[in-house]
Design a protein around this motif. Structure first.
Motif, short mmCIF file in Angstrom:
data_model
loop_
_atom_site.label_atom_id
_atom_site.label_comp_id
_atom_site.label_asym_id
_atom_site.label_seq_id
_atom_site.Cartn_x
_atom_site.Cartn_y
_atom_site.Cartn_z
N LYS A 100 4.26 46.85 38.54
CA LYS A 100 4.96 46.22 37.43
C LYS A 100 4.09 45.26 36.63
O LYS A 100 4.57 44.63 35.68
N LEU A 101 2.83 45.15 36.99
CA LEU A 101 1.96 44.15 36.39
C LEU A 101 1.80 44.34 34.88
O LEU A 101 1.97 43.38 34.11
N ALA A 102 1.49 45.55 34.44
CA ALA A 102 1.28 45.78 33.00
C ALA A 102 2.55 45.47 32.21
O ALA A 102 2.49 44.84 31.15
N ALA A 103 3.71 45.88 32.74
CA ALA A 103 4.98 45.61 32.05
C ALA A 103 5.26 44.11 32.01
O ALA A 103 5.70 43.58 30.98
N ALA A 104 5.01 43.43 33.11
CA ALA A 104 5.24 41.97 33.15
C ALA A 104 4.35 41.26 32.15
O ALA A 104 4.78 40.32 31.47
N LYS A 105 3.10 41.72 32.03
CA LYS A 105 2.19 41.13 31.02
C LYS A 105 2.70 41.42 29.61
O LYS A 105 2.71 40.53 28.76
N ARG A 106 3.08 42.68 29.38
CA ARG A 106 3.54 43.09 28.05
C ARG A 106 4.73 42.26 27.58
O ARG A 106 4.82 41.88 26.42
N TRP A 107 5.66 41.99 28.50
CA TRP A 107 6.85 41.22 28.12
C TRP A 107 6.62 39.71 28.19
O TRP A 107 7.49 38.94 27.80
N GLY A 108 5.47 39.29 28.71
CA GLY A 108 5.16 37.85 28.78
C GLY A 108 6.10 37.07 29.68
O GLY A 108 6.54 35.98 29.32
N VAL A 109 6.40 37.62 30.87
CA VAL A 109 7.36 36.95 31.74
C VAL A 109 6.78 35.64 32.29
O VAL A 109 5.58 35.54 32.57
N ASP A 110 7.65 34.66 32.43
CA ASP A 110 7.26 33.34 32.95
C ASP A 110 7.54 33.21 34.44
O ASP A 110 6.99 32.34 35.10
N LEU A 111 8.43 34.05 34.96
CA LEU A 111 8.72 34.08 36.39
C LEU A 111 9.35 35.44 36.68
O LEU A 111 9.74 36.15 35.77
N PHE A 112 9.41 35.79 37.96
CA PHE A 112 9.89 37.12 38.31
C PHE A 112 10.80 37.05 39.53
O PHE A 112 10.57 36.24 40.43
N LEU A 113 11.83 37.91 39.55
CA LEU A 113 12.75 38.04 40.69
C LEU A 113 12.53 39.41 41.31
O LEU A 113 12.59 40.42 40.60
#
Length: 196
Positions: free
Chosen positions: A126-139
């Motif tokens: 999920k790393l590329a997607a998390a970077k693309r969306w600019g997430v600040d935290l993850f569940l």
């Protein structure tokens, strides 16, 4: 994070928004087993059920639609996500395949689960997607994902406690048992960010 930036929360779906135990009865039914959720000591259920990865992939291919349609909500996820929706950007990043978008959106609608984006990437990476969306935290509920995301992005990850994700955690990963715990963490984090 700039004080004026809306907090963007990355959220896994299966085992995080849906109950992590929901797959067990269906797999028991299919494979003639009587396992309990507590017996699922690792994420790879092929090992738990003593089947091949190919057999599990085929099972998911055949039963994914039903699994995603029938899964119950995990605790108070629906209520808490509803309370977050006006204040934070909710981005669901899931290993589900894009072909399961309709059943996913219908399930969200049935349980009044709000969202801003739903990204079904068909992979556990999920790393590329998390970077693309600019997430600040993850569940998340998968330990490997939590470790990768926290380390690569240097963001807090909230890991829902399950039998299959035990182990030592680095400081950015917070083990939680309930959605209320996550809510308290997020509120504190949001308050800290807004006072910067």
């Amino acid at each position: 994070m700039r004080p004026d930036k809306v907090l963007t929360i990355g959220i896994d779906i299966d085992g995080t928004v849906t109950s992590p135990s929901s797959i067990v009865p269906m797999m028991n039914e299919s494979f003639g087993k009587d396992l309990r959720y507590e017996d699922c000591y690792e994420y790879n259920l092929a090992n738990v059920y003593n089947i091949t990865d190919e057999e599990f992939d085929q099972w998911l291919e055949d039963n994914g639609e039903r699994l995603y349609d029938e899964a119950p909500v995990h605790g108070s996820a629906d209520r808490i996500l509803q309370s977050w929706h006006p204040h934070y950007k909710l981005v669901y990043i899931s290993a589900r395949e894009a072909r399961h978008r309709d059943v996913t959106i219908n399930w969200f609608s049935r349980y009044s689960i709000p969202y801003h984006e739903v990204d079904l990437i068909g992979s556990h990476d999920k790393l590329a997607a998390a970077k693309r969306w600019g997430v600040d935290l993850f569940l998340e509920d998968r330990l490997e994902n939590a470790l990768q995301l926290s380390q690569a992005l240097q963001i807090p990850v909230f890991l829902f406690d399950t039998p299959y994700n035990q182990g030592e955690l680095p400081s950015l990963i917070h083990r939680v048992s309930t959605w209320e715990e996550v809510h308290d963490y997020v509120e504190r984090l949001s308050l800290r960010k807004s006072s910067v």
